[in-house]
Design an enzyme around this catalytic site. Sequence first.
Site, mmCIF file in Angstrom:
data_model
loop_
_atom_site.group_PDB
_atom_site.id
_atom_site.type_symbol
_atom_site.label_atom_id
_atom_site.label_comp_id
_atom_site.label_asym_id
_atom_site.label_seq_id
_atom_site.Cartn_x
_atom_site.Cartn_y
_atom_site.Cartn_z
ATOM 1 N N PHE A 153 -13.856 -10.787 -43.548
ATOM 2 C CA PHE A 153 -14.295 -9.625 -42.774
ATOM 3 C C PHE A 153 -15.726 -9.259 -43.143
ATOM 4 O O PHE A 153 -16.076 -8.111 -43.381
ATOM 5 C CB PHE A 153 -13.338 -8.439 -42.976
ATOM 6 N N GLY A 154 -16.576 -10.270 -43.147
ATOM 7 C CA GLY A 154 -17.997 -10.075 -43.401
ATOM 8 C C GLY A 154 -18.742 -9.856 -42.088
ATOM 9 O O GLY A 154 -18.152 -9.505 -41.065
ATOM 10 N N ARG A 155 -20.052 -10.067 -42.149
ATOM 11 C CA ARG A 155 -20.905 -9.783 -40.980
ATOM 12 C C ARG A 155 -20.433 -10.486 -39.708
ATOM 13 O O ARG A 155 -20.321 -9.874 -38.643
ATOM 14 C CB ARG A 155 -22.339 -10.252 -41.268
ATOM 15 N N ALA A 242 -17.004 -21.557 -39.332
ATOM 16 C CA ALA A 242 -17.487 -21.295 -40.698
ATOM 17 C C ALA A 242 -17.968 -22.594 -41.349
ATOM 18 O O ALA A 242 -19.145 -22.956 -41.226
ATOM 19 C CB ALA A 242 -16.395 -20.620 -41.501
ATOM 20 N N ARG A 243 -17.065 -23.281 -42.023
ATOM 21 C CA ARG A 243 -17.379 -24.569 -42.640
ATOM 22 C C ARG A 243 -16.185 -25.496 -42.457
ATOM 23 O O ARG A 243 -15.031 -25.082 -42.659
ATOM 24 C CB ARG A 243 -17.657 -24.406 -44.130
ATOM 25 N N GLU A 272 -19.111 -33.723 -41.545
ATOM 26 C CA GLU A 272 -20.085 -33.853 -40.439
ATOM 27 C C GLU A 272 -21.091 -34.947 -40.721
ATOM 28 O O GLU A 272 -21.536 -35.071 -41.856
ATOM 29 C CB GLU A 272 -20.811 -32.512 -40.239
ATOM 30 N N HIS A 290 -21.798 -28.063 -34.341
ATOM 31 C CA HIS A 290 -22.331 -27.090 -35.310
ATOM 32 C C HIS A 290 -23.551 -26.358 -34.727
ATOM 33 O O HIS A 290 -24.666 -26.474 -35.238
ATOM 34 C CB HIS A 290 -22.705 -27.794 -36.635
ATOM 35 N N GLY A 292 -23.514 -22.890 -33.978
ATOM 36 C CA GLY A 292 -23.314 -21.434 -34.072
ATOM 37 C C GLY A 292 -24.620 -20.647 -33.981
ATOM 38 O O GLY A 292 -24.701 -19.632 -33.300
HETATM 39 C C1 GLV Z 1 -25.078 -22.517 -40.468
HETATM 40 O O1 GLV Z 1 -24.028 -23.070 -40.525
HETATM 41 C C2 GLV Z 1 -25.561 -21.603 -41.454
HETATM 42 O O2 GLV Z 1 -24.943 -21.440 -42.520
HETATM 43 O O3 GLV Z 1 -26.618 -20.992 -41.202
#
Ligand code: GLV
Length: 329
Positions: A153-155, A242-243, A272, A290, A292
Amino acid sequence: MRSRYLVTTAIPGLGLPLLREAGEVTILPEAPDYETLAALCASGDYDVVLTQLRDVIDAPLLARARIRGVSNFAVGYNNIDLDAATTGGVMVANTPGVLTDATADIALLLILGTARRVVEADRLVREGRFKGWAPELMLGSDVSGAVLGLAGFGRIARAVARRAIGFGLEVIFSPRPPGDRPVSNEELGEFAGRVRQVPWDELVKRSDFLSLHVPLTDRTRHLVDAAVLKRMKPEAILINTARGPVVDEAALVQALANGEIAGAGLDVFEDEPRLAVGLADLPNTVLLPHIGSATVAVRNEMARLSALNAIAIAEGRVPAHAVNPQSWT
Ligand code: GLV
């Protein structure tokens, strides 16, 4: 002496001009392999290295390195051994904040895209298989009214929650899975009364969409494994922005193939750019490379922040986005 910057991959916008104004900049012609990067860091020719997520800055590299710091062109920094950097007096900085909304947008896109089968539907049209409107063509699942479970529950999770509430989802969260940490109403801020904290196990069982927003650490590696996938609802969809290694990708392929869960929307992968065997053959997935944070404005901001972080480190100042400010004390 002018500061010396090693940039492992050219960055956009103001990033390089800012660095060039501040010192000597070396940009590698291609992404370095581990040994090349380790040798460059050990050469004593650079004050700061501006890295990408695929650049592995581990303890053996740091033990040989003669650099003041690492400025990572990302918010995540799991490519860097933070303890070894701190012990070695190497300052690490990242680019938080600027990519929050863009990444949350991708999480929503994956929620909507998996629920409404956008990849399959697009392919059907392009392949000339669209024969006109039909009552049972490409039926998906409803998003409004569904339960969205946020792991973390972060940014970014909060930005997803904000969007999801707008789409009529019920939002529950577990702030630090697999463990717990009570989140007070004060900490919930704008979300007080609009989202509900539940234990990780309940999040897994109740979510129609389970969306991952945790950093990759020893505790979160394979947070979603075969056992967790088995506890999810058969109609549930897993979202990962996320990862990759937070999910056991081979187990995910099995769960999707066996119908243990209904689908997956992934922007990140365990190894990846490779995909687990069979993943790309599954129709019930939306797979992104990837992206995002991949908008023009966000990448420009990340470049600016990472350049400013690098300049501060080279000039002996703690950067605005230091991850381990204690490394110089
Ligand atoms: C991308 O995955 C980042 O951590 O900025």
